[in-house]
Structures are given as C-alpha cells and as structure tokens.
Design an enzyme around this catalytic site. Structure first.
Site, PDB file in Angstrom:
ATOM      1  CE1 TYR A 176      -0.169  -5.973  -4.374  1.00  0.00           C
ATOM      2  CE2 TYR A 176       2.034  -5.468  -5.205  1.00  0.00           C
ATOM      3  CZ  TYR A 176       0.784  -6.055  -5.373  1.00  0.00           C
ATOM      4  OH  TYR A 176       0.517  -6.730  -6.532  1.00  0.00           O
ATOM      5  CB  THR A 177      -0.351  -0.878   2.500  1.00  0.00           C
ATOM      6  OG1 THR A 177       0.047  -0.674   3.851  1.00  0.00           O
ATOM      7  CG2 THR A 177      -1.858  -0.747   2.382  1.00  0.00           C
ATOM      8  CB  CYS A 200       4.654   1.957   1.126  1.00  0.00           C
ATOM      9  SG  CYS A 200       3.261   1.918   2.274  1.00  0.00           S
ATOM     10  NE  ARG A 254      -4.161   1.744  -0.439  1.00  0.00           N
ATOM     11  CZ  ARG A 254      -3.061   1.239  -0.948  1.00  0.00           C
ATOM     12  NH1 ARG A 254      -2.326   1.939  -1.804  1.00  0.00           N
ATOM     13  NH2 ARG A 254      -2.667   0.004  -0.644  1.00  0.00           N
TER      14      ARG A 254
END
Length: 221
Positions: free
Chosen positions: A77-78, A176, A73
């Site tokens: 980073y999440t 994020c 996506r």
C-alpha cells in the site's frame, strides 16, 4: 545501441484522478509496444487515494479514509495526494536494456540526484526499495516510493516523492509495509520548495538517468 529520441516530457496541472491516469498510462504503454507512440515521462498529482500493489496485505490498511484503488504495480500500500509529485515512466526497455533491476536502481538514482539539487541528501537503503533520508531526529525516513510494472519490456508506474503533502494521510496505511520507519517530506524537513522546482531538478538530471538504463541485460526472461 542507436541513439533514441527523447521521451516526451509531460507535466499535468491540477489533480488527476488515479483511475483516469492508470487508463491513460496503460494506453500509452500499449502504443509504445506497438511502435505507435514515443516514450513518455509524465509528472502529475492525484487527489487523496490509497493504492494497493500486487503484494498488498489487507492487514496494513488500518484506516481507509480515502478511496482504495488496485494499482497493478509491484509493492504494497502507498498513498498519493496533493503536494506529492508522482512520475509515471513509460519507457521501452527493449531499446534501453532489458534489466528491471537496473531500471529501478536508475530511478532511485535519478530522484536522489534531483533532491540533491534542492539541498537534500537522500540515499538508497539496502533491502528497502525507495528513497530515504534522515529526519530531524536522525532516523531513516522514507521521502519517496518506487513501484513499477513491466509489460512486454515497456515500463509502467514509476515513483512518488513527498514535496509538501499532508503526512497525516499516510496514517491510514502501513506505508509500503514498513511499520518501523517514518515518512517525511521536503516541507517537513524545512526545505521550502514547490512541485515546479522539483520538476526542474528532475529535468536537469533526466539525461543522466536515461544514460544509466544502458546496463548489460543480465536478467532477461
């Protein structure tokens, strides 16, 4: 535009491994492209995992205490884990309007409306995709993330909202790519609720969300 069938509403119990969910999501999206399956809104939880979007910066992976998975996506980073509601949206923008900006704006508005039903005021922040609220100190804090991909105008991925996760797990990354803003949750803000209650709030506001996707297609390409 003809009236479309309601997307399938799916809620999975337990913790769904991230790689297994990605495989299933991508297969469903491909089937939608081929007109072999209905659209789907899929709500689930993952075991603890860090996911890397297409713009992820390795310097922002500061303590990889959990598996790190490529997500495919947009974004950086999440973290996903227990107590966080993840919503994967497999919707056909060929039928609902080929406007990705409108879609992201609509997802933000949907989550904001659902949180409002639980008594939490949330908002958009200019220049920062996601869902924001004020923490106990009055600081803008992120309570929900959005990351999407569009393939042949069918959407993949979607949103995550912190209901009651262990917020210390976000410490392994710069969430994020925004080091100056804290992460919060409904539980941390004193809104005692469950994933099921949040799901009910999403369901109650779903029709309005789907209606917002009928935006003029300004960015077809």
């Amino acid at each position: 535009m003809n009236e479309l069938p309601e997307p399938e509403w799916r809620v999975s119990p337990g913790l769904i491994p991230y790689d297994a969910a990605l495989t299933e999501m991508e297969a469903r999206a491909a089937a939608i492209v081929a007109h072999e399956a209905r659209e789907q809104i899929w709500l689930l939880e993952h075991p603890p995992v860090y996911t890397a979007g297409t713009s992820a910066d390795p310097a922002e992976l500061v303590d990889p205490r959990f598996p790190v998975m490529p997500a495919g996506r947009g974004g950086r980073y999440t973290y996903h884990g227990p107590g966080q509601r993840v919503g994967y949206l497999m919707l056909d923008l060929n039928e609902r309007g080929r406007d990705v900006r409108c879609f992201v704006h609509g997802v933000e508005g949907w989550v904001i409306a659902a949180l409002a039903r639980l008594g939490l005021e949330a908002f958009r922040a200019p220049g920062r995709v996601g869902i924001w609220t004020l923490d106990h100190d009055g600081r803008e804090a992120k309570i929900g993330a959005i990351g999407v991909r569009v393939r042949r105008w069918v959407t993949l991925h979607g949103f995550s909202v912190n209901v009651s996760p262990d917020l210390s797990h976000f410490g392994g990354i710069v969430p994020c790519g925004l080091p100056d803003y804290p992460v919060t949750s409904l539980a941390a803000l004193g809104r005692s609720t469950t994933l099921g209650a949040f799901d009910d709030a999403l369901a109650a506001t779903r029709a309005d969300f789907l209606q917002t996707l009928s935006c003029p297609a300004e960015n077809e390409s």
